[in-house]
Write a protein that holds these residues in place. Structure first.
Motif, mmCIF file in Angstrom:
data_model
loop_
_atom_site.group_PDB
_atom_site.id
_atom_site.type_symbol
_atom_site.label_atom_id
_atom_site.label_comp_id
_atom_site.label_asym_id
_atom_site.label_seq_id
_atom_site.Cartn_x
_atom_site.Cartn_y
_atom_site.Cartn_z
ATOM 1 N N GLU A 1 13.349 10.159 60.202
ATOM 2 C CA GLU A 1 12.242 11.109 60.222
ATOM 3 C C GLU A 1 11.803 11.514 61.622
ATOM 4 N N GLY A 2 12.370 10.881 62.638
ATOM 5 C CA GLY A 2 11.998 11.226 64.010
ATOM 6 C C GLY A 2 10.975 10.266 64.583
ATOM 7 N N VAL A 3 11.048 10.070 65.910
ATOM 8 C CA VAL A 3 10.181 9.091 66.552
ATOM 9 C C VAL A 3 8.709 9.465 66.447
ATOM 10 N N THR A 4 8.399 10.768 66.388
ATOM 11 C CA THR A 4 6.989 11.170 66.315
ATOM 12 C C THR A 4 6.339 10.744 65.005
ATOM 13 N N THR A 5 7.157 10.479 63.980
ATOM 14 C CA THR A 5 6.607 10.018 62.699
ATOM 15 C C THR A 5 5.905 8.672 62.853
ATOM 16 N N LEU A 6 6.316 7.882 63.837
ATOM 17 C CA LEU A 6 5.687 6.581 64.069
ATOM 18 C C LEU A 6 4.223 6.735 64.465
ATOM 19 N N TRP A 7 3.871 7.911 64.990
ATOM 20 C CA TRP A 7 2.470 8.164 65.356
ATOM 21 C C TRP A 7 1.853 9.212 64.444
ATOM 22 N N ARG A 8 2.528 9.511 63.319
ATOM 23 C CA ARG A 8 1.951 10.433 62.358
ATOM 24 C C ARG A 8 0.698 9.793 61.759
#
Length: 323
Positions: A171-178
């Motif tokens: 889902e992409g690394v930015t999903t970790l901070w979603r």
């Protein structure tokens, strides 16, 4: 000169900043080992009513019985690794920053900051810790929610590191901070209430003359703090739980579950997304759904965290600072 030397000698020693951060994380991790099952039940209760599984759990006891029946005794500790990593990141940061700022804002004679300054310090510490701890929070919510899905729809994370790697890859690394904004909003409310109310309650108990600075005082102050924090933070906590569990895209196997439960990607908790949808579909008081397991989790977690923290600070002072 002699007077200055005497003043230097009597100046109280304080723990290094690294020790404050370390003790904060260890205290939170130790508390999590005991309360992880309650965190699991709280998350399941807050997700009950989302998607096609409306009102799947009638009460907290029904949720526990259902988890034990369907997932076994080990099921109540699902997500423990994520819970520990969350404490290692979030609690280490928030308690470390709070302790450091608390000491800096205290007067030279040892007088602590007033209640509003304590709340401001708690909000700052909580928001910073929440941002750092969001990846572990995402993994924790997803892992604890997995068991409520049909077998063919489960994510099947084996541990928190597997979850973080797969989320990044799929889902992409930015999903970790979603969802970091609602997570930080929840942390601001929790820490403003928890840290400030704990410090204030402890001070009031000591000033009453009936308590000494011991475990009983720490326990009573923690229980008061836990009750205040639960009442204040539940609405933003359910928003955070729903938001972090919701996938950022409609995959083939998840589309039917979330087709009517999509929340906007603005990370807002005030617009017509999570908060309004929950109230409109499930009622205003559903914002406090899972109050019992939430307080049953937050109360003991608050007690154990502060008791562990106070005891570690006490023994460090005895064996290292005063030796």
């Amino acid at each position: 000169m002699a007077a200055a030397a005497d003043t230097t000698k009597t100046r109280p020693k304080t723990s290094p900043k690294s020790i404050k951060f370390l003790f904060g994380g260890l205290a939170g991790m130790g508390a999590t080992v005991f309360v992880q099952p309650l965190d699991l039940v709280k998350n399941r209760m807050q997700l009950s009513g989302q998607g096609s599984k409306a009102r799947e759990y009638k009460t907290s006891f029904h949720a526990v019985a259902s988890i034990l029946r369907n997932e076994g005794i080990g099921g109540i500790y699902t997500g423990l690794s994520a819970g520990l990593l969350r404490q290692a990141t979030y609690t280490t940061t928030r308690l470390g920053i709070y302790t450091v700022l608390f000491e800096r804002m205290s007067k030279a004679d040892g007088t602590p900051p007033n209640f509003f300054m304590k709340a401001l310090i708690g909000m700052t510490a909580g928001a910073t810790g929440a941002f750092i701890g969001t990846p572990a929070e995402v993994a924790l919510i997803r892992m604890t929610a997995d068991g409520r899905l049909p077998p063919d729809q489960r994510r099947g994370y084996t541990n928190v590191f597997n979850a973080l790697i797969r989320i990044t890859r799929e889902e992409g690394v930015t999903t970790l901070w979603r969802g970091c904004i609602p997570t930080m909003a929840r942390a601001v409310v929790v820490n403003a209430a928890q840290l400030a109310s704990y410090s204030q309650s402890k001070q009031a108990l000591l000033d009453s003359g009936y308590f000494r600075d011991d475990i009983l005082c720490h326990f009573c102050a923690s229980m008061i703090s836990g009750l205040v924090t639960t009442a204040a933070s539940m609405p933003v906590d359910i928003v955070k739980t729903r938001f972090l569990n919701d996938p950022p895209y409609k995959s083939d196997r998840m589309v039917h579950m979330f087709s009517d439960e999509r929340y906007t990607q603005t990370h807002s908790i005030c617009r017509d997304d999570v908060l309004v949808k929950v109230i409109r579909k499930e009622g205003f008081f559903s914002l406090w759904k899972g109050f019992t397991p939430y307080y049953a989790r937050l109360g003991p977690h608050t007690v154990l965290t502060f008791v562990f923290l106070e005891q570690m600070n006490k023994f460090y002072k005895i064996y290292f600072l005063d030796s």
